[in-house]
Motif scaffolding. Structure first.
Motif, PDB file in Angstrom:
ATOM      1  N   ASP A 123     -37.686  -0.904  44.142  1.00  0.00           N
ATOM      2  CA  ASP A 123     -37.667  -1.223  45.758  1.00  0.00           C
ATOM      3  C   ASP A 123     -39.172  -1.825  46.134  1.00  0.00           C
ATOM      4  OD1 ASP A 123     -34.869  -0.934  45.924  1.00  0.00           O
ATOM      5  OD2 ASP A 123     -35.340   1.256  46.921  1.00  0.00           O
ATOM      6  N   LYS A 124     -40.109  -1.073  45.490  1.00  0.00           N
ATOM      7  CA  LYS A 124     -41.646  -1.023  45.987  1.00  0.00           C
ATOM      8  C   LYS A 124     -41.992  -2.617  45.260  1.00  0.00           C
ATOM      9  CE  LYS A 124     -42.477   2.540  47.967  1.00  0.00           C
ATOM     10  NZ  LYS A 124     -42.950   2.312  49.439  1.00  0.00           N
ATOM     11  N   ILE A 125     -41.490  -2.767  44.055  1.00  0.00           N
ATOM     12  CA  ILE A 125     -41.781  -4.046  43.458  1.00  0.00           C
ATOM     13  C   ILE A 125     -41.362  -5.366  44.343  1.00  0.00           C
ATOM     14  CG2 ILE A 125     -41.402  -5.399  41.433  1.00  0.00           C
ATOM     15  CD1 ILE A 125     -41.054  -2.903  39.781  1.00  0.00           C
ATOM     16  N   LEU A 126     -40.245  -5.212  44.765  1.00  0.00           N
ATOM     17  CA  LEU A 126     -39.476  -6.354  45.390  1.00  0.00           C
ATOM     18  C   LEU A 126     -39.969  -6.356  46.904  1.00  0.00           C
ATOM     19  CD1 LEU A 126     -37.706  -8.663  43.991  1.00  0.00           C
ATOM     20  CD2 LEU A 126     -37.803  -6.442  42.836  1.00  0.00           C
ATOM     21  N   PRO A 128     -42.498  -6.880  48.848  1.00  0.00           N
ATOM     22  CA  PRO A 128     -43.345  -8.062  49.296  1.00  0.00           C
ATOM     23  C   PRO A 128     -42.918  -9.478  49.293  1.00  0.00           C
ATOM     24  CG  PRO A 128     -44.611  -6.753  47.380  1.00  0.00           C
ATOM     25  CD  PRO A 128     -42.998  -6.177  47.335  1.00  0.00           C
ATOM     26  N   LEU A 129     -41.686  -9.221  48.374  1.00  0.00           N
ATOM     27  CA  LEU A 129     -40.990 -10.500  48.592  1.00  0.00           C
ATOM     28  C   LEU A 129     -40.011 -10.536  49.811  1.00  0.00           C
ATOM     29  CD1 LEU A 129     -40.335 -13.117  46.939  1.00  0.00           C
ATOM     30  CD2 LEU A 129     -38.584 -11.969  46.020  1.00  0.00           C
ATOM     31  N   GLU A 130     -39.602  -9.490  50.311  1.00  0.00           N
ATOM     32  CA  GLU A 130     -38.592  -9.155  51.327  1.00  0.00           C
ATOM     33  C   GLU A 130     -39.411  -9.061  52.581  1.00  0.00           C
ATOM     34  OE1 GLU A 130     -36.759  -5.488  50.230  1.00  0.00           O
ATOM     35  OE2 GLU A 130     -35.277  -6.719  48.603  1.00  0.00           O
ATOM     36  N   ASN A 131     -40.663  -8.574  52.760  1.00  0.00           N
ATOM     37  CA  ASN A 131     -41.272  -8.487  54.101  1.00  0.00           C
ATOM     38  C   ASN A 131     -42.365  -9.540  54.284  1.00  0.00           C
ATOM     39  OD1 ASN A 131     -43.521  -8.119  52.558  1.00  0.00           O
ATOM     40  ND2 ASN A 131     -43.525  -5.838  52.757  1.00  0.00           N
ATOM     41  N   GLY A 132     -42.265 -10.746  53.326  1.00  0.00           N
ATOM     42  CA  GLY A 132     -43.276 -11.836  53.617  1.00  0.00           C
ATOM     43  C   GLY A 132     -44.490 -11.686  52.947  1.00  0.00           C
ATOM     44  N   ALA A 133     -44.850 -10.638  52.339  1.00  0.00           N
ATOM     45  CA  ALA A 133     -46.190 -10.485  51.960  1.00  0.00           C
ATOM     46  C   ALA A 133     -46.526 -11.487  50.854  1.00  0.00           C
ATOM     47  CB  ALA A 133     -46.337  -9.130  51.523  1.00  0.00           C
ATOM     48  N   VAL A 134     -45.477 -11.742  49.938  1.00  0.00           N
ATOM     49  CA  VAL A 134     -45.636 -12.948  49.059  1.00  0.00           C
ATOM     50  C   VAL A 134     -45.673 -14.304  49.882  1.00  0.00           C
ATOM     51  CG1 VAL A 134     -44.492 -14.130  47.069  1.00  0.00           C
ATOM     52  CG2 VAL A 134     -44.557 -11.792  47.272  1.00  0.00           C
ATOM     53  N   LYS A 135     -46.638 -14.995  49.473  1.00  0.00           N
ATOM     54  CA  LYS A 135     -46.612 -16.168  50.084  1.00  0.00           C
ATOM     55  C   LYS A 135     -45.709 -17.515  49.360  1.00  0.00           C
ATOM     56  CE  LYS A 135     -49.315 -14.633  53.085  1.00  0.00           C
ATOM     57  NZ  LYS A 135     -48.906 -14.077  54.503  1.00  0.00           N
ATOM     58  N   ILE A 136     -44.698 -18.010  50.094  1.00  0.00           N
ATOM     59  CA  ILE A 136     -43.665 -18.937  49.544  1.00  0.00           C
ATOM     60  C   ILE A 136     -44.105 -20.209  50.032  1.00  0.00           C
ATOM     61  CG2 ILE A 136     -42.322 -17.143  48.609  1.00  0.00           C
ATOM     62  CD1 ILE A 136     -40.340 -17.780  50.892  1.00  0.00           C
ATOM     63  N   ASN A 137     -43.483 -21.433  49.464  1.00  0.00           N
ATOM     64  CA  ASN A 137     -43.126 -22.724  50.145  1.00  0.00           C
ATOM     65  C   ASN A 137     -42.386 -22.883  51.256  1.00  0.00           C
ATOM     66  OD1 ASN A 137     -45.638 -23.818  48.650  1.00  0.00           O
ATOM     67  ND2 ASN A 137     -44.239 -23.889  46.929  1.00  0.00           N
TER      68      ASN A 137
END
Length: 300
Positions: A123-126, A128-137
């Motif tokens: 859950d900790k790994i994923l 950032p992808l769920e909360n928007g911390a990972v910058k996507i196009n």
């Protein structure tokens, strides 16, 4: 499409590999001469590494590492390769995962994977992808997510149930035959591609198959969008809901010099070939050729 405009997120294992290799055949109880090499590995890392070496400058690794020397070694190596590590979860109370394997002239003899962090902190790994911390196009077609089958069953199930991922191209690397059943929640998703070998496909479907085409087309009948199934030196099949099954014979491997990571290498090369807009059959064949060269290359 320009590589630097394409965002690829790889979520899963990054660890320290220790690989013992002998040019002799190894039998149970043997003590043989050979080489032992320690390096950074793990399915998610291996895929990131090859994509970065292929020219992609917007590749991000999501994993869980210990706050130790091994973890810092992985982050430093990622930095050298240009892999984004901003959102890696650091576990203060556990050591970085590791993998131990023994190989001989016939391939992998045995392996032990200590992947506590990847399974415990999925859950900790994923997050950032769920909360928007990972910058996507902003354009979904300019993003690709690669999932490692080493993630826990509960983590993978939560991802499969997340409606937000339906807009993205999801590629999944089946980590091993014993963990293939973890991927069952994805079998009904048309935007998902699973890369696996025949044994993994059989364990995933609880069936036996005669060949890779039968295996890949059966996975589509379950609702999966695409399946790419390998079977050692036999035919590789790429079956999709969007095109007829494509089957190619991989190049013959003259000598096996190392096998660990070959499947990850194949997957990364195939992704790069497709983003480079090669035809389906050409992309598959070139990926198989690259993987064959990888297996034949001696680790110094």
């Amino acid at each position: 499409m320009k590589y630097n405009n394409f965002k690829i997120i790889c979520a899963g294992s990054a660890l320290i590999d220790s690989i013992g290799y002998s040019k002799n055949q190894i039998n149970t109880g043997d003590d043989v001469s050979g080489t032992i090499k320690t390096s950074v590995g793990g399915v998610a890392f291996n895929i990131c590494k090859q994509l970065a070496l292929s020219g992609f400058s917007n590749v991000e690794l999501l994993t869980a590492l210990g706050d130790d020397t091994k973890g810092r070694t992985i982050i430093d190596f990622c930095s050298e390769l240009g892999i984004i590590t901003d959102n890696i979860y650091i576990c203060n109370d556990s050591e970085t995962d590791s993998y131990l394997a023994i190989e001989d002239i016939h391939g992998l003899k045995a392996a032990i994977a200590h992947i506590f962090n990847v399974e415990e902190f999925g859950d900790k790994i994923l997050e950032p992808l769920e909360n928007g911390a990972v910058k996507i196009n902003p354009e979904p077609s300019s993003n690709l997510i690669v999932l490692d089958g080493n993630l826990s069953s509960s983590t993978l199930s939560k991802i499969a149930e997340n409606k937000k991922i339906m807009n993205y191209d999801i590629r999944i690397a089946s980590a091993s035959s014993s963990k293939a059943s973890r991927l069952k929640p994805f079998l009904s998703l048309p935007n998902v591609t699973i890369y696996c070998n025949m044994t993994e496909a059989e364990n995933l479907c609880d069936l036996s198959f005669q060949n890779t085409e039968q295996a890949s087309t059966y996975l589509l009948k379950k609702g999966l969008g695409r399946a790419i199934v390998t079977n050692g030196d036999k035919h590789i099949c790429d079956a999709s809901i969007h095109h007829e099954p494509i089957s190619i014979a991989p190049p013959k491997v003259k000598n096996i010099n190392h096998i660990t990571g070959a499947g990850d290498y194949f997957l990364a090369c195939h992704i790069a070939n497709e983003i480079n807009q090669l035809g389906k059959e050409t992309a598959l064949l070139k990926a198989a050729e690259s993987a064959s060269k990888y297996v034949e290359t001696e680790i110094l």
